[in-house]
Motif scaffolding. Structure first.
Motif, PDB file in Angstrom:
ATOM      1  N   GLY A 152      34.005  46.321  34.566  1.00 28.54           N
ATOM      2  CA  GLY A 152      32.825  45.489  34.380  1.00 28.54           C
ATOM      3  C   GLY A 152      32.865  44.180  35.151  1.00 28.54           C
ATOM      4  O   GLY A 152      31.866  43.446  35.193  1.00 28.54           O
ATOM      5  N   ILE A 153      34.007  43.846  35.751  1.00 32.17           N
ATOM      6  CA  ILE A 153      34.121  42.620  36.534  1.00 32.17           C
ATOM      7  C   ILE A 153      33.647  42.887  37.958  1.00 32.17           C
ATOM      8  O   ILE A 153      34.001  43.899  38.572  1.00 32.17           O
ATOM      9  N   SER A 154      32.858  41.985  38.479  1.00 37.16           N
ATOM     10  CA  SER A 154      32.328  42.183  39.832  1.00 37.16           C
ATOM     11  C   SER A 154      33.432  42.081  40.875  1.00 37.16           C
ATOM     12  O   SER A 154      34.450  41.411  40.674  1.00 37.16           O
ATOM     13  N   SER A 155      33.209  42.751  41.992  1.00 38.02           N
ATOM     14  CA  SER A 155      34.177  42.725  43.088  1.00 38.02           C
ATOM     15  C   SER A 155      34.356  41.305  43.611  1.00 38.02           C
ATOM     16  O   SER A 155      35.471  40.898  43.977  1.00 38.02           O
ATOM     17  N   LYS A 156      33.287  40.528  43.613  1.00 38.95           N
ATOM     18  CA  LYS A 156      33.350  39.146  44.093  1.00 38.95           C
ATOM     19  C   LYS A 156      34.258  38.301  43.210  1.00 38.95           C
ATOM     20  O   LYS A 156      35.091  37.528  43.702  1.00 38.95           O
ATOM     21  N   ALA A 157      34.124  38.471  41.883  1.00 38.34           N
ATOM     22  CA  ALA A 157      34.945  37.694  40.951  1.00 38.34           C
ATOM     23  C   ALA A 157      36.421  38.078  41.079  1.00 38.34           C
ATOM     24  O   ALA A 157      37.302  37.215  41.027  1.00 38.34           O
ATOM     25  N   LEU A 158      36.686  39.367  41.250  1.00 39.35           N
ATOM     26  CA  LEU A 158      38.072  39.819  41.408  1.00 39.35           C
ATOM     27  C   LEU A 158      38.669  39.297  42.708  1.00 39.35           C
ATOM     28  O   LEU A 158      39.855  38.939  42.757  1.00 39.35           O
ATOM     29  N   THR A 159      37.852  39.250  43.751  1.00 41.50           N
ATOM     30  CA  THR A 159      38.337  38.755  45.043  1.00 41.50           C
ATOM     31  C   THR A 159      38.699  37.277  44.970  1.00 41.50           C
ATOM     32  O   THR A 159      39.695  36.836  45.549  1.00 41.50           O
ATOM     33  N   LEU A 160      37.906  36.504  44.232  1.00 40.73           N
ATOM     34  CA  LEU A 160      38.197  35.077  44.074  1.00 40.73           C
ATOM     35  C   LEU A 160      39.531  34.861  43.370  1.00 40.73           C
ATOM     36  O   LEU A 160      40.247  33.908  43.654  1.00 40.73           O
ATOM     37  N   GLN A 161      39.861  35.779  42.450  1.00 38.26           N
ATOM     38  CA  GLN A 161      41.085  35.636  41.664  1.00 38.26           C
ATOM     39  C   GLN A 161      42.297  36.278  42.339  1.00 38.26           C
ATOM     40  O   GLN A 161      43.389  35.722  42.330  1.00 38.26           O
ATOM     41  N   PHE A 162      42.080  37.468  42.950  1.00 35.44           N
ATOM     42  CA  PHE A 162      43.211  38.249  43.454  1.00 35.44           C
ATOM     43  C   PHE A 162      43.208  38.470  44.970  1.00 35.44           C
ATOM     44  O   PHE A 162      44.115  39.129  45.487  1.00 35.44           O
TER      45      PHE A 162
END
Length: 316
Positions: free
Chosen positions: A132-142
């Motif tokens: 459910g987490i967007s790819s953009k949010a995951l990219t910012l974190q990881f």
């Protein structure tokens, strides 16, 4: 459909023989030539579309019983799903339409990732929550690792299915068609070609991080084909071992061609160093000791030093 099948390697089955392990490979080959090796005990099999994964699984369990073994299997549209099914719902087939429902409530620690602790701190504990987490949010974190997380959350493989057959471990020499030879070859020259071929086989095995448990030596003479198949109990990738086992099978008459083929493989696991016996540092120290012992002068203690030593021994 990909099927993950594994022999139970529990304490009760530690004495599994190479013949029993070979039975796993032989069984898988009877269904498909698309086989990826995970460990000595486990395989991924990519079945043709017209083959039933459930039938494969039942036959697999029956095969194990005939060899006094036990095991599990699971089938899915990816290696990841097949292995998860085998672990969580052993001996079942996961249909494509049930993928997300199956994955939804599974904990993140079932995924082959190192980011689980960080994701837990962010309040993400299940695969459904990760999806459910967007790819953009995951990219910012990881960063670049986000793409891997997205794939796994969808039940996709990070590394594509890679059948061992595509490696094609073999070496061959046709003496008649080679312009530098153009004649039949007999021993002892044939021994030299065998050694050259097995050196090449060793290089191929090490490059693929494999060891062979079954190898075929075949040759042609007078338009007839001959072959010898040799099995290795624990597998090997060493040319010297292969030479010792195969050289006596070479014919004593001239032949037209020679071919070496790897038939069965196991993963080549890294060897742990022996820190007590084979450690090179200790070997150097022992060597220096032996050299120094020849030049050092034996020292005689003075009377005072001897008395002090006796006091120390007497705890005075």
């Amino acid at each position: 459909m990909i099927v993950y099948c594994s022999i139970n390697s529990t304490a009760a089955e530690k004495n599994i023989t190479q013949t029993q392990l070979d039975s796993l490979q032989d069984f898988c080959r009877s269904w498909t030539d698309q086989i990826e090796i995970e460990t000595s005990y486990a395989r991924y099999c990519n079945l043709p579309k017209h083959f039933s994964a459930a039938e494969f699984g039942m036959s697999f369990i029956t095969c194990l019983k005939t060899h006094h073994l036990s095991g599990i299997w699971g089938a899915g549209t990816s290696k990841l799903l097949a292995k998860l099914v085998a672990s969580i719902r052993p001996n079942t087939v996961l249909l494509p339409e049930d993928n997300q429902k199956f994955l939804a409530d599974l904990p993140l620690n079932l995924l082959p990732i190192s980011e689980t602790p960080t994701l837990n701190k962010l309040g993400i504990y299940t695969i459904r929550e990760l999806a459910g987490i967007s790819s953009k949010a995951l990219t910012l974190q990881f960063g670049s690792k986000a793409a891997v997380l997205v794939k796994l959350a969808q039940g996709e493989d990070v590394k594509p299915f890679t059948p061992v057959n595509s490696i094609n471990i073999f070496w061959e020499k046709n003496f008649l068609t080679d312009p530098n030879i153009a004649t039949m070859v007999s021993r002892p020259q044939l021994d030299l070609f065998l050694k050259k071929g097995l050196a090449d086989i060793e290089h191929q095995l090490k490059s693929a991080k494999l060891k062979t448990t079954k190898i075929e030596l075949n040759w042609k003479a007078a338009s007839q084909s001959f072959k010898v198949v040799k099995k290795f109990h624990s597998g090997t990738c060493q040319a010297q071992v292969l030479i010792g086992c195969l050289i006596n099978f070479l014919p004593n008459y001239p032949i037209e061609s020679l071919k070496i083929i790897g038939l069965s493989f196991n993963p080549l696991l890294p060897k742990q160093l022996d820190i007590f016996g084979e450690n090179p540092t200790y070997q150097k120290i022992d060597f220096l000791k032996s050299r120094l012992s020849n030049v050092l002068i034996t020292l005689n203690l003075t009377r005072r030093e001897k008395i002090l030593s006796l006091w120390e021994q007497a705890h005075l």
